[in-house]
Design a protein around this motif. Structure first.
Motif, PDB file in Angstrom:
ATOM      1  N   ARG A 192       0.833  -1.206   0.000  1.00 52.46           N
ATOM      2  CA  ARG A 192       0.000   0.000   0.000  1.00 52.46           C
ATOM      3  C   ARG A 192       0.865   1.253   0.000  1.00 52.46           C
ATOM      4  O   ARG A 192       0.574   2.229  -0.709  1.00 52.46           O
ATOM      5  CB  ARG A 192      -0.935   0.003   1.220  1.00 52.46           C
ATOM      6  CG  ARG A 192      -2.103  -0.962   1.109  1.00 52.46           C
ATOM      7  CD  ARG A 192      -3.159  -0.665   2.151  1.00 52.46           C
ATOM      8  NE  ARG A 192      -2.653  -0.835   3.498  1.00 52.46           N
ATOM      9  CZ  ARG A 192      -2.686  -1.967   4.173  1.00 52.46           C
ATOM     10  NH1 ARG A 192      -3.192  -3.058   3.613  1.00 52.46           N
ATOM     11  NH2 ARG A 192      -2.222  -2.053   5.404  1.00 52.46           N
ATOM     12  N   VAL A 193       1.928   1.228   0.802  1.00 55.93           N
ATOM     13  CA  VAL A 193       2.822   2.385   0.866  1.00 55.93           C
ATOM     14  C   VAL A 193       3.513   2.609  -0.475  1.00 55.93           C
ATOM     15  O   VAL A 193       3.541   3.719  -1.007  1.00 55.93           O
ATOM     16  CB  VAL A 193       3.879   2.190   1.980  1.00 55.93           C
ATOM     17  CG1 VAL A 193       4.953   3.275   1.900  1.00 55.93           C
ATOM     18  CG2 VAL A 193       3.206   2.241   3.346  1.00 55.93           C
ATOM     19  N   LEU A 194       4.060   1.531  -1.036  1.00 52.59           N
ATOM     20  CA  LEU A 194       4.804   1.660  -2.283  1.00 52.59           C
ATOM     21  C   LEU A 194       3.894   2.049  -3.453  1.00 52.59           C
ATOM     22  O   LEU A 194       4.258   2.887  -4.282  1.00 52.59           O
ATOM     23  CB  LEU A 194       5.529   0.356  -2.609  1.00 52.59           C
ATOM     24  CG  LEU A 194       6.647  -0.049  -1.631  1.00 52.59           C
ATOM     25  CD1 LEU A 194       7.264  -1.369  -2.048  1.00 52.59           C
ATOM     26  CD2 LEU A 194       7.715   1.035  -1.546  1.00 52.59           C
ATOM     27  N   SER A 195       2.714   1.453  -3.512  1.00 54.48           N
ATOM     28  CA  SER A 195       1.807   1.758  -4.620  1.00 54.48           C
ATOM     29  C   SER A 195       1.345   3.208  -4.567  1.00 54.48           C
ATOM     30  O   SER A 195       1.066   3.816  -5.599  1.00 54.48           O
ATOM     31  CB  SER A 195       0.594   0.819  -4.598  1.00 54.48           C
ATOM     32  OG  SER A 195      -0.160   1.005  -3.402  1.00 54.48           O
ATOM     33  N   GLY A 196       1.294   3.775  -3.347  1.00 54.22           N
ATOM     34  CA  GLY A 196       0.852   5.156  -3.222  1.00 54.22           C
ATOM     35  C   GLY A 196       1.963   6.172  -3.369  1.00 54.22           C
ATOM     36  O   GLY A 196       1.698   7.346  -3.657  1.00 54.22           O
ATOM     37  N   ALA A 197       3.218   5.738  -3.175  1.00 53.15           N
ATOM     38  CA  ALA A 197       4.321   6.705  -3.118  1.00 53.15           C
ATOM     39  C   ALA A 197       5.301   6.634  -4.278  1.00 53.15           C
ATOM     40  O   ALA A 197       5.983   7.614  -4.564  1.00 53.15           O
ATOM     41  CB  ALA A 197       5.089   6.529  -1.797  1.00 53.15           C
ATOM     42  N   LEU A 198       5.413   5.491  -4.950  1.00 49.34           N
ATOM     43  CA  LEU A 198       6.399   5.361  -6.008  1.00 49.34           C
ATOM     44  C   LEU A 198       5.952   6.105  -7.268  1.00 49.34           C
ATOM     45  O   LEU A 198       4.780   6.092  -7.624  1.00 49.34           O
ATOM     46  CB  LEU A 198       6.641   3.893  -6.346  1.00 49.34           C
ATOM     47  CG  LEU A 198       7.318   3.038  -5.281  1.00 49.34           C
ATOM     48  CD1 LEU A 198       7.471   1.607  -5.779  1.00 49.34           C
ATOM     49  CD2 LEU A 198       8.664   3.609  -4.894  1.00 49.34           C
ATOM     50  N   ASP A 199       6.932   6.721  -7.949  1.00 44.82           N
ATOM     51  CA  ASP A 199       6.627   7.370  -9.222  1.00 44.82           C
ATOM     52  C   ASP A 199       6.791   6.366 -10.361  1.00 44.82           C
ATOM     53  O   ASP A 199       7.002   5.166 -10.131  1.00 44.82           O
ATOM     54  CB  ASP A 199       7.518   8.605  -9.435  1.00 44.82           C
ATOM     55  CG  ASP A 199       9.009   8.261  -9.468  1.00 44.82           C
ATOM     56  OD1 ASP A 199       9.349   7.082  -9.687  1.00 44.82           O
ATOM     57  OD2 ASP A 199       9.828   9.168  -9.262  1.00 44.82           O
ATOM     58  N   ALA A 200       6.703   6.837 -11.588  1.00 45.57           N
ATOM     59  CA  ALA A 200       6.763   5.939 -12.739  1.00 45.57           C
ATOM     60  C   ALA A 200       8.112   5.245 -12.872  1.00 45.57           C
ATOM     61  O   ALA A 200       8.218   4.186 -13.499  1.00 45.57           O
ATOM     62  CB  ALA A 200       6.453   6.731 -14.018  1.00 45.57           C
ATOM     63  N   GLU A 201       9.159   5.842 -12.275  1.00 41.89           N
ATOM     64  CA  GLU A 201      10.501   5.263 -12.330  1.00 41.89           C
ATOM     65  C   GLU A 201      10.787   4.317 -11.168  1.00 41.89           C
ATOM     66  O   GLU A 201      11.894   3.792 -11.058  1.00 41.89           O
ATOM     67  CB  GLU A 201      11.551   6.390 -12.333  1.00 41.89           C
ATOM     68  CG  GLU A 201      11.399   7.380 -13.472  1.00 41.89           C
ATOM     69  CD  GLU A 201      11.591   6.724 -14.823  1.00 41.89           C
ATOM     70  OE1 GLU A 201      12.430   5.798 -14.893  1.00 41.89           O
ATOM     71  OE2 GLU A 201      10.925   7.121 -15.785  1.00 41.89           O
ATOM     72  N   GLY A 202       9.793   4.129 -10.312  1.00 37.87           N
ATOM     73  CA  GLY A 202       9.990   3.250  -9.161  1.00 37.87           C
ATOM     74  C   GLY A 202      10.754   3.901  -8.030  1.00 37.87           C
ATOM     75  O   GLY A 202      11.385   3.216  -7.225  1.00 37.87           O
TER      76      GLY A 202
END
Length: 211
Positions: free
Chosen positions: A65-75
């Motif tokens: 949930r954290v990563l899906s909400g915070a990561l940009d298109a470059e990961g």
């Protein structure tokens, strides 16, 4: 006393153990009791495994949930608005448990990757403002106490790339922890990293005093 095992009936007894062949004995059949003990241990093991798997699933879901909400298109982490959520998740991690260690490794890798690009600077500044450095210093102490050299070096490498200020250094007690680590660590690479950090931070202190 709570009865841990089911009562053993006469027709269930083995008839050959020490208690079964003793007509005066009122104790349970040793053979059947041993089997009951094995079954109980198997049940308890299965319950522990199931509980651990459930904790792992919950930890993975929270990290996702954290990563899906915070990561940009470059990961990478790049947007400042996501920094408080990431810092809050890091504060709540139980890194003495397996799922916490996995999440810790993932977050450190993403943070280090984000720190390597100019696009990550807004996030990193907001992350530090959300007490992110304090969390990293706590993780550094725990890595030191467990003599986890690889993790210690990874955290030091990340901290070195963060845009810290004198105020953050003082509030997080990073200088004290790193200086102590340099003194007690038996690992040359760790000592070298600590020395480089301290040298950099002395420059920050000098510049802040002059201004």
């Amino acid at each position: 006393r709570l009865q841990k095992f089911a009562k053993i009936g006469r027709d269930q007894r083995c008839g050959t153990c020490r208690e079964c062949v003793n007509p005066k004995s009122k104790k349970a059949c040793l053979t059947v009791r041993a089997q009951q003990l094995r079954e109980l241990e198997q049940q308890e093991t299965a319950e522990r495994v199931a509980a651990e798997l459930e904790r792992l699933k919950q930890g993975e879901a929270a990290l996702e949930r954290v990563l899906s909400g915070a990561l940009d298109a470059e990961g990478r982490f790049s947007e400042a608005q996501h920094a408080p959520m990431v810092a809050r998740h890091m504060r709540g991690l139980s890194i003495d448990q397996r799922q916490g260690l996995v999440a810790q490794g993932v977050l450190l890798a993403v943070l280090e990757d984000s720190a390597g690009t100019p696009a990550g600077l807004p996030f990193l500044k907001a992350f530090l403002g959300a007490e992110g450095l304090t969390v990293l210093v706590r993780w550094l102490r725990q890595a030191r106490d467990s003599d986890n050299t690889g993790l210690t070096e990874k955290i030091l490498r990340l901290i070195e790339r963060l845009p810290v200020s004198l105020e953050l250094l003082l509030s997080s007690k990073a200088g004290k922890v790193v200086k102590q680590l340099q003194k007690v660590s038996p690992h040359p690479a760790v000592k070298k990293s600590c020395g480089a950090l301290i040298k950099t931070w002395k420059g920050i202190v000098h510049t802040s005093v002059k201004s």
